[in-house]
Design a protein around this motif. Structure first.
Motif, PDB file in Angstrom:
ATOM      1  N   GLU A  98      18.829 -14.075 -12.503  1.00  0.00           N
ATOM      2  CA  GLU A  98      19.644 -13.211 -13.338  1.00  0.00           C
ATOM      3  C   GLU A  98      18.775 -12.080 -13.866  1.00  0.00           C
ATOM      4  OE1 GLU A  98      21.235 -15.605 -16.395  1.00  0.00           O
ATOM      5  OE2 GLU A  98      22.548 -16.770 -15.078  1.00  0.00           O
ATOM      6  N   ASN A  99      19.289 -10.868 -13.782  1.00  0.00           N
ATOM      7  CA  ASN A  99      18.555  -9.698 -14.251  1.00  0.00           C
ATOM      8  C   ASN A  99      18.752  -9.568 -15.755  1.00  0.00           C
ATOM      9  OD1 ASN A  99      17.310  -7.262 -14.682  1.00  0.00           O
ATOM     10  ND2 ASN A  99      18.187  -6.283 -12.889  1.00  0.00           N
ATOM     11  N   LEU A 100      18.026 -10.404 -16.499  1.00  0.00           N
ATOM     12  CA  LEU A 100      18.174 -10.453 -17.946  1.00  0.00           C
ATOM     13  C   LEU A 100      17.883  -9.107 -18.594  1.00  0.00           C
ATOM     14  CD1 LEU A 100      18.589 -12.142 -20.541  1.00  0.00           C
ATOM     15  CD2 LEU A 100      16.153 -12.690 -20.441  1.00  0.00           C
ATOM     16  N   TRP A 101      16.958  -8.348 -18.016  1.00  0.00           N
ATOM     17  CA  TRP A 101      16.512  -7.098 -18.632  1.00  0.00           C
ATOM     18  C   TRP A 101      17.304  -5.885 -18.138  1.00  0.00           C
ATOM     19  CZ3 TRP A 101      13.693  -8.758 -22.395  1.00  0.00           C
ATOM     20  CH2 TRP A 101      12.921  -9.919 -22.231  1.00  0.00           C
ATOM     21  N   ASN A 102      18.209  -6.135 -17.188  1.00  0.00           N
ATOM     22  CA  ASN A 102      19.016  -5.045 -16.631  1.00  0.00           C
ATOM     23  C   ASN A 102      18.117  -3.919 -16.119  1.00  0.00           C
ATOM     24  OD1 ASN A 102      21.339  -3.704 -15.859  1.00  0.00           O
ATOM     25  ND2 ASN A 102      21.588  -2.696 -17.857  1.00  0.00           N
ATOM     26  N   CYS A 103      17.036  -4.298 -15.389  1.00  0.00           N
ATOM     27  CA  CYS A 103      16.056  -3.331 -14.877  1.00  0.00           C
ATOM     28  C   CYS A 103      16.198  -3.190 -13.373  1.00  0.00           C
ATOM     29  CB  CYS A 103      14.631  -3.774 -15.200  1.00  0.00           C
ATOM     30  SG  CYS A 103      14.195  -3.585 -16.921  1.00  0.00           S
ATOM     31  N   SER A 104      15.858  -2.036 -12.905  1.00  0.00           N
ATOM     32  CA  SER A 104      15.787  -1.779 -11.464  1.00  0.00           C
ATOM     33  C   SER A 104      14.742  -0.696 -11.236  1.00  0.00           C
ATOM     34  CB  SER A 104      17.140  -1.338 -10.906  1.00  0.00           C
ATOM     35  OG  SER A 104      17.569  -0.141 -11.520  1.00  0.00           O
ATOM     36  N   HIS A 105      14.079  -0.731 -10.082  1.00  0.00           N
ATOM     37  CA  HIS A 105      13.051   0.290  -9.837  1.00  0.00           C
ATOM     38  C   HIS A 105      13.651   1.445  -9.040  1.00  0.00           C
ATOM     39  CE1 HIS A 105      12.383  -0.616  -5.555  1.00  0.00           C
ATOM     40  NE2 HIS A 105      12.458  -1.902  -5.881  1.00  0.00           N
ATOM     41  N   GLY A 106      13.141   2.609  -9.332  1.00  0.00           N
ATOM     42  CA  GLY A 106      13.601   3.808  -8.652  1.00  0.00           C
ATOM     43  C   GLY A 106      12.568   4.322  -7.668  1.00  0.00           C
ATOM     44  N   MET A 107      12.301   5.617  -7.732  1.00  0.00           N
ATOM     45  CA  MET A 107      11.328   6.220  -6.831  1.00  0.00           C
ATOM     46  C   MET A 107       9.927   5.711  -7.149  1.00  0.00           C
ATOM     47  SD  MET A 107      13.011   8.133  -4.770  1.00  0.00           S
ATOM     48  CE  MET A 107      11.705   9.128  -4.060  1.00  0.00           C
ATOM     49  N   SER A 108       9.161   5.432  -6.111  1.00  0.00           N
ATOM     50  CA  SER A 108       7.782   4.961  -6.280  1.00  0.00           C
ATOM     51  C   SER A 108       6.891   5.637  -5.253  1.00  0.00           C
ATOM     52  CB  SER A 108       7.697   3.440  -6.134  1.00  0.00           C
ATOM     53  OG  SER A 108       8.187   3.042  -4.865  1.00  0.00           O
ATOM     54  N   ALA A 109       5.592   5.715  -5.564  1.00  0.00           N
ATOM     55  CA  ALA A 109       4.680   6.389  -4.649  1.00  0.00           C
ATOM     56  C   ALA A 109       3.254   5.933  -4.911  1.00  0.00           C
ATOM     57  CB  ALA A 109       4.772   7.908  -4.822  1.00  0.00           C
ATOM     58  N   VAL A 110       2.441   5.998  -3.871  1.00  0.00           N
ATOM     59  CA  VAL A 110       1.000   5.811  -4.012  1.00  0.00           C
ATOM     60  C   VAL A 110       0.416   7.161  -4.403  1.00  0.00           C
ATOM     61  CG1 VAL A 110      -1.151   5.311  -2.801  1.00  0.00           C
ATOM     62  CG2 VAL A 110       0.877   3.923  -2.354  1.00  0.00           C
ATOM     63  N   THR A 111      -0.183   7.228  -5.560  1.00  0.00           N
ATOM     64  CA  THR A 111      -0.691   8.507  -6.069  1.00  0.00           C
ATOM     65  C   THR A 111      -2.204   8.653  -5.922  1.00  0.00           C
ATOM     66  OG1 THR A 111      -0.778   7.549  -8.289  1.00  0.00           O
ATOM     67  CG2 THR A 111       1.208   8.783  -7.689  1.00  0.00           C
ATOM     68  N   GLY A 112      -2.888   7.601  -5.512  1.00  0.00           N
ATOM     69  CA  GLY A 112      -4.336   7.709  -5.338  1.00  0.00           C
ATOM     70  C   GLY A 112      -4.926   6.454  -4.754  1.00  0.00           C
ATOM     71  N   TYR A 113      -5.978   6.604  -4.001  1.00  0.00           N
ATOM     72  CA  TYR A 113      -6.725   5.450  -3.499  1.00  0.00           C
ATOM     73  C   TYR A 113      -8.114   5.911  -3.073  1.00  0.00           C
ATOM     74  CZ  TYR A 113      -4.862   7.347   0.912  1.00  0.00           C
ATOM     75  OH  TYR A 113      -4.504   8.182   1.936  1.00  0.00           O
ATOM     76  N   THR A 114      -9.057   5.011  -3.176  1.00  0.00           N
ATOM     77  CA  THR A 114     -10.433   5.265  -2.761  1.00  0.00           C
ATOM     78  C   THR A 114     -10.763   4.353  -1.593  1.00  0.00           C
ATOM     79  OG1 THR A 114     -11.048   5.750  -5.047  1.00  0.00           O
ATOM     80  CG2 THR A 114     -12.848   5.346  -3.506  1.00  0.00           C
ATOM     81  N   LEU A 115     -11.376   4.923  -0.561  1.00  0.00           N
ATOM     82  CA  LEU A 115     -11.727   4.174   0.637  1.00  0.00           C
ATOM     83  C   LEU A 115     -13.217   3.846   0.664  1.00  0.00           C
ATOM     84  CD1 LEU A 115      -9.608   6.198   3.229  1.00  0.00           C
ATOM     85  CD2 LEU A 115      -8.980   4.089   2.042  1.00  0.00           C
ATOM     86  N   ALA A 116     -13.566   2.870   1.474  1.00  0.00           N
ATOM     87  CA  ALA A 116     -14.963   2.429   1.555  1.00  0.00           C
ATOM     88  C   ALA A 116     -15.894   3.549   1.990  1.00  0.00           C
ATOM     89  CB  ALA A 116     -15.075   1.256   2.529  1.00  0.00           C
ATOM     90  N   THR A 117     -15.395   4.463   2.817  1.00  0.00           N
ATOM     91  CA  THR A 117     -16.253   5.510   3.380  1.00  0.00           C
ATOM     92  C   THR A 117     -16.251   6.801   2.569  1.00  0.00           C
ATOM     93  OG1 THR A 117     -14.402   6.106   4.823  1.00  0.00           O
ATOM     94  CG2 THR A 117     -16.088   4.657   5.750  1.00  0.00           C
ATOM     95  N   ASP A 118     -15.445   6.864   1.511  1.00  0.00           N
ATOM     96  CA  ASP A 118     -15.411   8.088   0.698  1.00  0.00           C
ATOM     97  C   ASP A 118     -16.761   8.345   0.035  1.00  0.00           C
ATOM     98  OD1 ASP A 118     -12.799   8.475   1.368  1.00  0.00           O
ATOM     99  OD2 ASP A 118     -11.964   7.790  -0.541  1.00  0.00           O
ATOM    100  N   ASN A 119     -17.076   9.626  -0.148  1.00  0.00           N
ATOM    101  CA  ASN A 119     -18.334  10.017  -0.817  1.00  0.00           C
ATOM    102  C   ASN A 119     -19.550   9.372  -0.166  1.00  0.00           C
ATOM    103  OD1 ASN A 119     -16.831  11.505  -2.755  1.00  0.00           O
ATOM    104  ND2 ASN A 119     -16.528   9.632  -3.935  1.00  0.00           N
ATOM    105  N   ASN A 120     -19.559   9.419   1.182  1.00  0.00           N
ATOM    106  CA  ASN A 120     -20.679   8.865   1.948  1.00  0.00           C
ATOM    107  C   ASN A 120     -20.890   7.377   1.678  1.00  0.00           C
ATOM    108  OD1 ASN A 120     -22.004  11.920   0.967  1.00  0.00           O
ATOM    109  ND2 ASN A 120     -21.496  11.510   3.102  1.00  0.00           N
ATOM    110  N   GLY A 121     -19.791   6.670   1.496  1.00  0.00           N
ATOM    111  CA  GLY A 121     -19.884   5.223   1.309  1.00  0.00           C
ATOM    112  C   GLY A 121     -20.310   4.802  -0.081  1.00  0.00           C
ATOM    113  N   ALA A 122     -19.961   5.601  -1.096  1.00  0.00           N
ATOM    114  CA  ALA A 122     -20.407   5.305  -2.457  1.00  0.00           C
ATOM    115  C   ALA A 122     -19.891   3.955  -2.947  1.00  0.00           C
ATOM    116  CB  ALA A 122     -19.954   6.413  -3.407  1.00  0.00           C
ATOM    117  N   ALA A 123     -18.648   3.600  -2.606  1.00  0.00           N
ATOM    118  CA  ALA A 123     -18.101   2.319  -3.053  1.00  0.00           C
ATOM    119  C   ALA A 123     -18.806   1.152  -2.376  1.00  0.00           C
ATOM    120  CB  ALA A 123     -16.598   2.272  -2.755  1.00  0.00           C
TER     121      ALA A 123
END
Length: 493
Positions: A98-123
């Motif tokens: 039961e949706n007790l909170w009466n919530c639903s999700h709308g538009m969503s997006a990935v706004t950022g991520y860091t990869l292992a090889t970014d900045n010459n492998g800094a991570a």
């Protein structure tokens, strides 16, 4: 009756107001609770995403990264987003769906991520350093720093010596003069003429050349033109024939770029460089310690040489070792008065033997270069055999006598005594790695890591598809209210 009606009306109005207030409060609480629940769902979704870290990469190299390719050859940030969306949706429901909170999700997006090889492998660098901090401790780091800095200063001091360069130039002058002398003698012999002695030459004292004398400069010249690896490679070892395609490795191909989620990485100062160096020594194989069944086996040698085959990388290391050892041995020769006297006597004999006694000074320098080279070849042979060689030699650790310089090929073919004082092959590798720049070390270490994971059966694995941190923006609707949730998470947080 009128009084009672007034009271009833007052109470009714009061109850209506109270119920209205409660309704507003309930709606506000429902929206607030829904928002909290939605935020918890987003955070749980991020935790779920990063709980799927690449197991083999962690087991082999002790770094946490999420393979966002999910076994495919592509990069799939949509899968990560779907996991967070599912978690958000599930958080809005109770156990009875039961949706007790009466919530639903709308538009969503990935706004950022860091990869292992970014900045010459800094991570990648950061995680490797953190792991070694926990492994070595402060005292271990300081001891390592003192040792390597001292070794580096010794090598750099030897490399700035101009004496070896002058000796190499003397070798070239000697060869040129010898060729000119031979050409003149051949021309005179063909014409039946005899060239009169040069007045300057005649003034130089001649010495008796021993019977059966073999010019060591000619022998060393022959050795220098031969393949060095074949001379020093142990007879009881089999040379790895493993090869890789360099264009397929991260340091050579076009990489996927992260979007940058604001996750900071540590600095790359001297202490961190030393820790990463120890990380390489611990997790990468070498000629002395092969730890791979597939792919490149001489992995530390690859970091130094950067070539596509184990043979080529070992050749690069052997050449660099030769440069370090020859410079060090030359310094010892210049400081040893007894050896200088031997060089002078041998130079007079060589000069008389080739008809160039007036070049005794040039021949002396050339002979020192040849002797330092010959000693260095024996040094490398000893190191590859599992022995030790001091970085700076003394008379007791010197191996090759000047009389045996011309017999070096025979010595290399026979059994040699393995020394047990000084630095091992791995310690020399560590020194050569320390002399490399940080970016090269990090990038080539990642090359090895990716290549080994692929060789283990995961052909689509790519480090530039491995996520270190992620930021998502989720749209949420609770009743008649809409808001967005921005959350980020990563292995460095």
């Amino acid at each position: 009756m009128k009084t009672r009606g007034s009271v009833t009306l007052f109470i009714s109005l009061l109850l209506a107001v109270i119920l209205g207030v409660f309704q507003v409060l309930f709606q506000s609480l429902r929206i607030a609770g829904g928002r909290v629940q939605a935020e918890a769902g987003v955070e749980e979704g991020l935790y779920s995403v990063f709980s799927g870290y690449h197991r083999e990469l962690f087991d082999s190299y002790r770094v946490f990264f999420l393979d966002a390719g999910y076994g495919s050859a592509g990069f799939r940030p949509d899968i990560m987003l779907n996991i967070v969306e599912d978690s958000l949706g599930q958080s809005c429901y109770t156990g009875k769906r039961e949706n007790l909170w009466n919530c639903s999700h709308g538009m969503s997006a990935v706004t950022g991520y860091t990869l292992a090889t970014d900045n010459n492998g800094a991570a990648f660098f950061e995680q490797a350093v953190d792991y070694m901090k926990d492994t070595l401790g402060i005292q271990g780091i300081q001891l390592l720093a003192d040792q390597l800095v001292q070794q580096k200063s010794t090598v750099e001091e030897q490399k700035i010596q101009g004496d070896y360069d002058r000796a190499k130039e003397a070798q070239e002058v000697y060869e040129q003069k010898k060729e000119e002398q031979t050409a003149v003698e051949n021309t005179d012999a063909g014409n039946g003429q005899h060239t009169p002695a040069d007045p300057d030459t005649a003034a130089v004292p001649q010495v008796q050349v021993p019977a059966g004398f073999q010019n060591p400069l000619d022998v060393i010249r022959q050795v220098q033109q031969m393949g060095l690896l074949g001379l020093v490679f142990p007879a009881d070892r089999q040379l790895s024939q493993a090869e890789v395609r360099l264009e397929e490795l991260p340091s050579h191909r076009e990489l996927e770029k992260g979007m940058g989620s604001g996750i900071a990485v540590s600095d790359q100062g001297m202490a961190h460089q030393l820790l990463f160096l120890q990380y390489m020594m611990k997790h990468l194989g070498s000629f002395e310690k092969e730890n791979a069944q597939e792919g490149l086996r001489y992995q530390l040698e690859y970091v130094i040489g950067g070539k596509g085959s184990d043979r080529e990388n070992l050749e690069c290391v052997v050449k660099e070792l030769l440069a370090v050892r020859t410079a060090a041995n030359m310094v010892h020769l210049l400081r040893d008065a007894g050896k200088q006297s031997q060089v002078h006597q041998m130079a007079l004999i060589i000069g008389s033997a080739v008809g160039l006694p007036f070049l005794e000074g040039v021949i002396s320098l050339a002979l020192q270069a040849a002797w330092a080279f010959g000693e260095s070849v024996l040094d490398i042979r000893c190191l590859l055999d599992g022995g030790k060689i001091p970085l700076v030699k003394d008379t007791g650790s010197w191996q090759l006598s000047l009389e045996n310089l011309g017999k070096i090929l025979e010595i290399l073919k026979g059994d040699m005594d393995v020394q047990d004082q000084g630095m091992t092959y791995s310690q020399y590798l560590q020194l050569l790695l320390f002399l490399k720049d940080s970016q090269t070390r990090t990038e080539r270490t990642m090359d090895v890591a990716e290549q080994q994971i692929r060789a283990g059966g995961q052909e689509n694995f790519s480090l530039d598809h491995c996520v270190y941190s992620l930021e998502v923006e989720m749209g949420v609707r609770c009743g008649n209210r809409e808001f967005t949730i921005l959350r980020s998470y990563g292995y460095g947080m």
